[in-house]
Design an enzyme around this catalytic site. Sequence first.
Site, short mmCIF file in Angstrom:
data_model
loop_
_atom_site.label_atom_id
_atom_site.label_comp_id
_atom_site.label_asym_id
_atom_site.label_seq_id
_atom_site.Cartn_x
_atom_site.Cartn_y
_atom_site.Cartn_z
N GLY A 46 2.27 3.52 5.73
CA GLY A 46 3.24 4.01 4.76
C GLY A 46 4.37 3.01 4.62
CD GLN A 51 9.98 1.35 5.99
OE1 GLN A 51 9.17 1.97 5.32
NE2 GLN A 51 9.71 0.93 7.21
CB CYS A 95 9.18 2.81 12.11
SG CYS A 95 10.04 2.52 10.55
CG LEU A 96 5.59 -1.25 8.95
CD1 LEU A 96 5.20 -1.34 7.48
CD2 LEU A 96 4.75 -2.20 9.80
CG HIS A 137 7.74 7.74 9.29
ND1 HIS A 137 7.83 7.42 10.64
CD2 HIS A 137 8.03 6.60 8.62
CE1 HIS A 137 8.19 6.15 10.76
NE2 HIS A 137 8.31 5.61 9.55
CD GLU A 138 6.56 6.01 5.06
OE1 GLU A 138 7.60 5.37 4.81
OE2 GLU A 138 5.79 5.72 5.98
CG HIS A 141 11.92 5.14 6.07
ND1 HIS A 141 12.66 4.36 6.92
CD2 HIS A 141 10.65 5.10 6.56
CE1 HIS A 141 11.88 3.86 7.88
NE2 HIS A 141 10.64 4.30 7.69
#
Length: 170
Positions: A46, A51, A95-96, A137-138, A141
């Site tokens: 994702g 981000q 997470c990236l 999660h997204e 963000h």
Amino acid sequence: MALLPILTAPDRRLKQISQPVEEVSDKIVKLMDDMVETMYAAPGIGLAAPQVNVLKRVIVVDVETYDGEDKHDLLTLANPEIIEQTGEIIWAEGCLSVPEFTEDVVRAEHIIVRALDRDGKKIEIEAQGLLAVCLQHEIDHLDGKLFIDHISRLKRAIITQKLKKRKKSE
Ligand code: GNR
Ligand code: NI
């Protein structure tokens, strides 16, 4: 298409609230396509626009179905909203923007998300398991939240400290 650089914590830009998309314009479609390319290259399951330093409510998700076929299940969404949530699931999240750390996070097990798709059409998605986890999660963000905001203060402090040190040594 283009690969976009991914911000890593701690970064105040990851704590901002993203603005809704007014319409899924050509510019937003291009953003979605660049985000998809960036997500697959990372690789991640994702990615949310903040981000990649764009404070707009756009996310892309592909948790890859497990049926052996290389059938990708790509979702490209604008203005995603959780309209129903039930149950509880614990997943070890990464997470990236928090590279190389994972921690268990508690989330709703089953959700319904309302959003606009890549064509600007209103859609509803029913999700459970990893897809439900990833969508939450997204969407977090977009509200300036990271998975480490769901863990204990001590664990968050330790991870943040390590991320800071790592940034300094770069
Ligand atoms: O690639 C990712 N893996 C992942 C694993 C468990 C729960 C959530 C995620 S999302 C993450 C990509 C990312 O940082 N998206 O914002
Ligand atoms: Ni993330």
